[in-house]
Enzyme design. Structure first.
Site, mmCIF file in Angstrom:
data_model
loop_
_atom_site.group_PDB
_atom_site.id
_atom_site.type_symbol
_atom_site.label_atom_id
_atom_site.label_comp_id
_atom_site.label_asym_id
_atom_site.label_seq_id
_atom_site.Cartn_x
_atom_site.Cartn_y
_atom_site.Cartn_z
ATOM 1 N N TRP A 92 0.810 -1.242 0.000
ATOM 2 C CA TRP A 92 0.000 0.000 0.000
ATOM 3 C C TRP A 92 0.829 1.271 0.000
ATOM 4 C CZ3 TRP A 92 -5.009 1.954 0.198
ATOM 5 C CH2 TRP A 92 -5.133 3.244 0.725
ATOM 6 N N ASP B 132 -0.018 9.209 0.268
ATOM 7 C CA ASP B 132 0.561 10.516 -0.095
ATOM 8 C C ASP B 132 2.033 10.513 -0.532
ATOM 9 O OD1 ASP B 132 -1.707 10.825 1.446
ATOM 10 O OD2 ASP B 132 -0.816 12.208 2.870
ATOM 11 N N TRP C 47 -4.260 0.660 4.210
ATOM 12 C CA TRP C 47 -3.539 1.578 5.081
ATOM 13 C C TRP C 47 -3.214 0.883 6.397
ATOM 14 C CZ3 TRP C 47 -3.936 4.116 9.756
ATOM 15 C CH2 TRP C 47 -3.164 5.278 9.901
ATOM 16 N N SER D 212 2.638 12.085 6.986
ATOM 17 C CA SER D 212 3.167 12.900 5.883
ATOM 18 C C SER D 212 4.017 14.070 6.349
ATOM 19 C CB SER D 212 2.017 13.403 5.019
ATOM 20 O OG SER D 212 1.515 12.323 4.264
ATOM 21 N N ARG E 45 -0.933 18.076 11.580
ATOM 22 C CA ARG E 45 -0.029 17.223 10.801
ATOM 23 C C ARG E 45 0.358 17.779 9.425
ATOM 24 N NH1 ARG E 45 -4.939 14.386 11.076
ATOM 25 N NH2 ARG E 45 -6.081 14.311 9.103
ATOM 26 N N GLU F 94 -5.765 18.838 5.189
ATOM 27 C CA GLU F 94 -4.563 18.007 5.231
ATOM 28 C C GLU F 94 -3.549 18.506 4.202
ATOM 29 O OE1 GLU F 94 -6.224 13.653 6.511
ATOM 30 O OE2 GLU F 94 -6.351 14.044 4.379
HETATM 31 C C1 FRU Z 1 -3.622 12.409 3.739
HETATM 32 C C2 FRU Z 1 -3.272 11.840 5.104
HETATM 33 C C3 FRU Z 1 -2.393 12.810 5.867
HETATM 34 C C4 FRU Z 1 -1.680 11.902 6.817
HETATM 35 C C5 FRU Z 1 -1.487 10.658 5.997
HETATM 36 C C6 FRU Z 1 -1.519 9.382 6.789
HETATM 37 O O1 FRU Z 1 -3.967 11.456 2.798
HETATM 38 O O2 FRU Z 1 -4.463 11.564 5.803
HETATM 39 O O3 FRU Z 1 -3.090 13.856 6.496
HETATM 40 O O4 FRU Z 1 -0.467 12.442 7.256
HETATM 41 O O5 FRU Z 1 -2.509 10.652 5.022
HETATM 42 O O6 FRU Z 1 -1.140 8.295 5.998
#
Ligand code: FRU
Length: 487
Positions: free
Chosen positions: A18, A21, A45, A78, A148, A200
Site C-alpha cells: 500500500w 501521499d 492503510w 506525511s 499534521r 490536510e
Molecule cells: C492524507 C493523510 C495525511 C496523513 C497521511 C496518513 O492522505 O491523511 O493527512 O499524514 O494521510 O497516511
C-alpha cells in the site's frame, strides 16, 4: 490473471503493498527524491512508514530502502524534506544535508485521542540513511488532535524557515531559525474555501504573477479529507494571495472554492523543494486515488500510484488568477512512435485502427461544429461496449470524463460516474491533451486550467481508440497520438 495487469507503465507505483501521499519531495545533488506514505506489510492503510525512490528526471524512478519506520513516538505520517544549505540545524558539520520534517502520530497517553507532533530526521549521505533527531518531537500543541503534514521551506526575505501545518479546519504557520525551535506566526482558513472534510497536506509557494514577471503571488494548496455525505470524496483546493513571512492573505473571494483537479483521483499532492534557481519550475505531483475507495481498488500485490509530475504556473482568466498545470517536459522521453492526422471532419464514431494500446498520449485540436458532444473513447473493447469517454459537451459547456463503463467499476458504489468542469473554448477551438496509462487517464485542456485525473480499471484486451462526434460534426484540426514507453 496477470498480477500486473493494472500496473501503470509510466506512473510511479510501489514495488509491492500500500502507498498513499507523496512525501518529502526534494532535489539534491542531481537527484529528485520521492518519499511516500507506505505500509510495507499490507494492501490497505496500516502503520505508516516513508517509502523512498530517486530519479534523475522525475520520470524514471529507482526504488530504495524504506527511509523512516515507526518508533517510540508513533507512526511516520506525511511531511516534507529540505536541503539545509547553511547547516542551520548543525546536523552536518557546516556542510549541506537533507532534513525531513514529518508528523509522528500516536495517542495521548492513557487515552484514545490521537496525538500528532512534528519531528525531524536527517541524512548526510544523499538520503540513503536517515537518523532521527534525538530531541524529537520539535513541535506539539495538545489543543489540537489533527496537527499534521508539515511543509517547510526557506523564506529568503525574512531569513527564516517557514512551516505550514494542517490543524483540523485551518492551517497554521510557524517560523524557525534552525528547524528545531518553532514560533507560531498565524492561522488561516476560518471562513475561507471548502470545509467539506478535515484539512490536510498543505503547501505554500510563490509563482510569477500573470502579466507581471517582476511580481509574484503565493499559492496555498490544501487537501480536503473524505467525509460522509460528500460523494466527491477527498480532493484538493487552492488559494491565491500574498505572504509576508508570517501571514497568508487570500486575495480572492473567501467563499469561492477553487479545485486543483476536477477528477476524483488526485489527492495530497505537494511540490518539490529546492529545484535549482536556474530551473525555476514549481513541480507538483499527487496521489492518484481517493480515500472514498482507495482501499478497495482492484489491484493485486500493490496499491496506489502517483500522478505524472506537473509544472505549476498562474494565468489570468477573465480577470481572475487561475492555477495552470502542465505535464513536465521530461515526459517527452517516453515518446515512441507517433501517428499524425490533420484536417478531418468527424461525424459519429471513428475507430483509429492504427492505434492499439494501453499507454499513450493523445494531443488534439478541434474546431467546434454542430456536434452536441465530441471527443475520444479510450481503452475501447473490441465490441465497443466498454470504454472511458473523454469529451466536451457543447450544450452544457463541460469537459468531462465518463468512466461508468470503463471496466471494473463495481468495487465501490461511488466509483462509476462522470466528472466534469466548465470550459469556454477560445475562438471556438478546443485543445485536448490526454495521458492514458493502464489504469488512469489525465486530461489537460483550456491551456492547463482544466484538469481531470481519474483512475480506470479496463480489461487489458480493451485497447482500442476512437474519436467521436454526436448529433452533428466537429472538425479535427490536428491529432497526434504518441505511444508511451514503460519506465
Ligand atoms: C492524507 C493523510 C495525511 C496523513 C497521511 C496518513 O492522505 O491523511 O493527512 O499524514 O494521510 O497516511
Amino acid at each position: 490473471m496477470n498480477k500486473d495487469k493494472y500496473r501503470p507503465l509510466y506512473h510511479f507505483t510501489p514495488r509491492s503493498h500500500w502507498m498513499n501521499d507523496p512525501n518529502g519531495m526534494v532535489y539534491f545533488n542531481g537527484e529528485y527524491h520521492l518519499f511516500y506514505q507506505y505500509h510495507p506489510f499490507g494492501m490497505t492503510w496500516g502503520p505508516m512508514h516513508w517509502g523512498h525512490a530517486v530519479s534523475h528526471d522525475m520520470v524514471h524512478w529507482q526504488h530504495l530502502l524504506i527511509a523512516l519506520a515507526p518508533d517510540e513516538h508513533g507512526q511516520i505520517f506525511s511531511g516534507s524534506a529540505v536541503v539545509d544549505w547553511n547547516d542551520t540545524s548543525g546536523f552536518f558539520g557546516g556542510k549541506p544535508g537533507l532534513v525531513a520534517i514529518f508528523t509522528h502520530h500516536d495517542e495521548y497517553p492513557g487515552t484514545e485521542r490521537q496525538r500528532e507532533r512534528q519531528s525531524l530526521a536527517y541524512s548526510s549521505d544523499n538520503g540513503r540513511t536517515w537518523i532521527k533527531y534525538s530531541g524529537n518531537p520539535v513541535l506539539e500543541d495538545p489543543r489540537y488532535s489533527d496537527y499534521r503534514d508539515p511543509k517547510v521551506f526557506w523564506h529568503e526575505a525574512s531569513g527564516r524557515w517557514i512551516m505550514i501545518l494542517a490543524t483540523g479546519q485551518t492551517v497554521c504557520i510557524y517560523t524557525s531559525p534552525n528547524l528545531m525551535e518553532w514560533t507560531f506566526a498565524s492561522e488561516f482558513g476560518e471562513g475561507h474555501g471548502s470545509h467539506d472534510g478535515v484539512w490536510e497536506c498543505p503547501d505554500l509557494f510563490e509563482l510569477v504573477a500573470p502579466g507581471n514577471p517582476q511580481r509574484t503571488k503565493w499559492v496555498l494548496l490544501v487537501s480536503i479529507g473524505d467525509a460522509v455525505g460528500i460523494p466527491e470524496g477527498s480532493r484538493t483546493q487552492y488559494f491565491v494571495g500574498h505572504f509576508d513571512g508570517k501571514l497568508f492573505v487570500n486575495e480572492r473571494d473567501p467563499e469561492a472554492v477553487y479545485w486543483l483537479d476536477h477528477g476524483r483521483d488526485n489527492y495530497a499532492g505537494v511540490s518539490f523543494s529546492d529545484i535549482p534557481a536556474g530551473d525555476g519550475r514549481r513541480i507538483y505531483l499527487g496521489w492518484m486515488s481517493n480515500w472514498k475507495y482507495a482501499k478497495v481498488t482492484p489491484t493485486e500485490g500493490w496499491r496506489g500510484a502517483m500522478t505524472i509530475p506537473r509544472e505549476l504556473s498562474l494565468r489570468a482568466v477573465d480577470g481572475e488568477i487561475r492555477l495552470i498545470q502542465r505535464p513536465i517536459a521530461e515526459l517527452s522521453k517516453l515518446a515512441e512512435e507517433t501517428l499524425l492526422l490533420k484536417g478531418l471532419t468527424i461525424e459519429g464514431n471513428m475507430r483509429l485502427m492504427q492505434i492499439k494500446g494501453d499507454s499513450y498520449l493523445v494531443d488534439a485540436e478541434f474546431v467546434l461544429g454542430s456536434a452536441t458532444s465530441f471527443g475520444f473513447r479510450v481503452r475501447v473493447a473490441e465490441e465497443g461496449n466498454r470504454a472511458t469517454i473523454v469529451g466536451y459537451d457543447s450544450r452544457s459547456g463541460e469537459l468531462y470524463v465518463d468512466r461508468a463503463s470503463s471496466g471494473e467499476v463495481l468495487f465501490h458504489e461511488l466509483f462509476p460516474g462522470k466528472h466534469g468542469v466548465a470550459l469556454v473554448p477560445r475562438d471556438n477551438r478546443l485543445r485536448l491533451q490526454l495521458w492514458v496509462d493502464r489504469s488512469s487517464v489525465e486530461v489537460f485542456s483550456g491551456g492547463g486550467e482544466c484538469v481531470i485525473t481519474d483512475l480506470i480499471f479496463p480489461d487489458p484486451q480493451d485497447d482500442g481508440l476512437e474519436i467521436f462526434a454526436h448529433e452533428g460534426n466537429v472538425e479535427l484540426l490536428s491529432l497526434k497520438v504518441t505511444r508511451l514507453n514503460s519506465i
